[in-house]
Design an enzyme around this catalytic site. Structure first.
Site, PDB file in Angstrom:
ATOM      1  N   SER A 103       4.175  -5.019  -7.408  1.00 54.21           N
ATOM      2  CA  SER A 103       3.291  -4.497  -8.145  1.00 54.21           C
ATOM      3  C   SER A 103       2.146  -4.045  -7.147  1.00 54.21           C
ATOM      4  O   SER A 103       2.412  -3.035  -6.365  1.00 54.21           O
ATOM      5  CB  SER A 103       2.836  -5.364  -9.313  1.00 54.21           C
ATOM      6  OG  SER A 103       2.056  -4.597  -9.969  1.00 54.21           O
ATOM      7  N   ASP A 253      -0.516   1.601 -10.890  1.00 54.08           N
ATOM      8  CA  ASP A 253      -0.134   0.755  -9.725  1.00 54.08           C
ATOM      9  C   ASP A 253       0.900   1.025  -9.190  1.00 54.08           C
ATOM     10  O   ASP A 253       1.676   2.039  -9.526  1.00 54.08           O
ATOM     11  CB  ASP A 253      -0.517  -0.735 -10.441  1.00 54.08           C
ATOM     12  CG  ASP A 253       0.930  -1.171 -11.554  1.00 54.08           C
ATOM     13  OD1 ASP A 253       1.548   0.033 -11.961  1.00 54.08           O
ATOM     14  OD2 ASP A 253       0.896  -2.287 -11.933  1.00 54.08           O
TER      15      ASP A 253
END
Length: 461
Positions: A103, A253
């Site tokens: 992530s 992200d």
């Protein structure tokens, strides 16, 4: 010997490569996932595997796939993908899946997000602990797969066009007014998905002018961390929105499952406001439905849900809790302060792209600037999340609770104290670090600052 308790977290696998985990560990986890699926009679005979742009992702994914195949299931490899694209593949193919990503974490990290068929989450209480223990047993025996098992090649499948077409069906952007949109991909997977979802003329042209920032896939993150929750990583987007005279800015992200929004002035729009905006749109299509919100979203969110005829239900922070509550209540939508947005039409999974499209649609269907539109959904003043390093987390929380004996208390997720004037705060412990996380909201800025400073003073003593 690898200690998997150090990298298997509450919702996923996450750690540094190669010192905390490597391809051998990935293969053991692939075998362990398949053993778990076989033991629970998971339907289907394949596992979908995808990965992000980090340099270590392809090799880790390949090793994981070898472990899956060694335990008797085939692998459908969809290659480079955002996390929500993996969820789309799992949902549309009705197969379990694994996404290799860390992530927003720095470049030396990598991880795995796993799900069952239909994008159902696998977390600590829904299989991840068992998978960890099975993989640890394989590693402790010095093997990551049964000896002598064949490992035929994975099937290759491109899901990007299908993913884009599905999202386009859920939110129609074809008739909105023209919008100039700056998108900061942070060198992450939005650089792979945005051009197809929002800009691919093959799907029919949209009235969007996309101004790209950092669309080059680069898991070393040469421009800034792919973590829009940190205000420092929004600076380039904010500047570009103003410089280009754009109506809106979007920041994703690293694995592009979260989306942050900036208005035409370059000012961030809170995820709570986006949650309320999307909830209102979904409730217009499905009147009377349930909407889930995280415990630390603004109190404006449940107010607006009720005003639009919906039923707000609060849930603990974390995707496995949100998804479970959505499935239990058949909720139409769910949102968190961290900019994770969940949709019933997307197998109850989170997708930053779909939330972005709803925001574009809401903006493009009327003539007001985004700052005016967003103001309708922002009623209170929030502190944002503030972290404090605290060795005795429980002691600090008990001290804070004792300081406000007359406040209304809720312990669903950490400690939430509410006051008669509408101010409230939530204090909760991190799952992985010696941190206490504080969120404060109040009707006025002065009250928010006063309460914030009072609580921080006690926490940090």
């Amino acid at each position: 010997m690898s200690d998997l308790s150090q990298i298997v977290k509450a919702y996923d696998v996450r750690g540094t490569v190669p010192d905390q985990w490597d391809e051998r560990v990935a293969e053991a986890l692939g075998a362990a996932l398949t053993q778990f699926l076989n033991a629970t009679d998971e339907p289907g005979d394949a596992v979908v595997v995808a990965y992000d742009m980090r340099p270590t992702s392809p090799a880790l994914a390949a090793a994981f796939a070898a472990g899956v195949r060694a335990e008797g299931r085939s692998v459908i490899e969809i290659g480079l993908a955002s996390t929500d694209m993996l969820y789309f593949a799992s949902g549309s193919l009705d197969l379990p899946g694994a996404m290799f990503t860390a992530s927003h974490n720095p470049a030396q990290y990598n991880g795995i997000k796993m799900c069952r068929a239909g994008a159902r989450p696998i977390g600590q209480d829904s299989g991840l602990a068992e998978i960890r223990d099975r993989a640890q047993a394989l590693l402790d025996k010095g093997e990551s797969r049964p000896a002598g098992q064949p490992t035929e090649p994975a099937q290759q499948r491109d899901m990007l066009a299908d993913y884009a077409a599905y999202l386009r069906k859920l939110v129609d952007l074809s008739d909105i007014r023209p919008l100039r949109v700056v998108v900061d991909a942070g060198n992450g997977m939005a650089g792979h998905t945005v051009p197809t979802v929002l800009g691919d003329a093959a799907l029919s042209p949209l009235p969007l002018e996309i101004v790209p920032l950092y669309f080059e896939l680069d898991g070393t993150f040469p421009n800034h961390e792919a973590n829009p929750l940190d205000p420092a990583n929004l600076v380039d987007l904010q500047r570009a929105v103003v410089e280009h005279g754009a109506e809106i800015g979007l920041a994703f992200d690293g694995d592009a499952d979260r989306c942050f929004v900036v208005d035409e002035r370059g000012e961030p729009v809170s995820p709570s406001a986006i949650t309320a905006l999307v909830a209102a749109r979904e409730l217009a299509k499905h009147p009377g439905s349930t909407v889930i919100h995280g415990i630390i979203t603004s109190h404006a969110v449940p107010e607006i849900i009720r005003e639009h005829g919906g039923e707000p239900v609060v849930a603990r922070v974390g995707h496995s809790f949100i998804k479970a509550e959505m499935a239990r209540t058949n909720a139409i939508f769910g949102g968190e302060h961290s900019a994770h947005y969940y949709f019933r039409d997307f197998w109850f999974a989170d997708t930053g792209m779909l939330a972005a499209m709803h925001t574009l649609a809401a903006l493009g269907e009327q003539s007001q600037p985004l700052s005016v539109l967003a103001a309708e959904y922002e009623r209170y003043v929030a502190s944002g999340e503030i972290n404090s390093t605290v060795a005795d987390q429980r002691g600090a929380m008990l001290d804070v609770r004792a300081a406000y004996p007359d406040a209304e208390a809720d312990e669903l997720d950490g400690l939430t104290l509410s006051f008669p004037d509408g101010a409230w705060f939530n204090l909760r412990a991190s799952n992985t670090e010696p941190l206490l996380r504080l969120n404060v909201e109040a009707p006025t800025r002065a009250r928010m600052i006063s309460l914030r400073d009072e609580v921080l003073d006690r926490v940090r003593r």
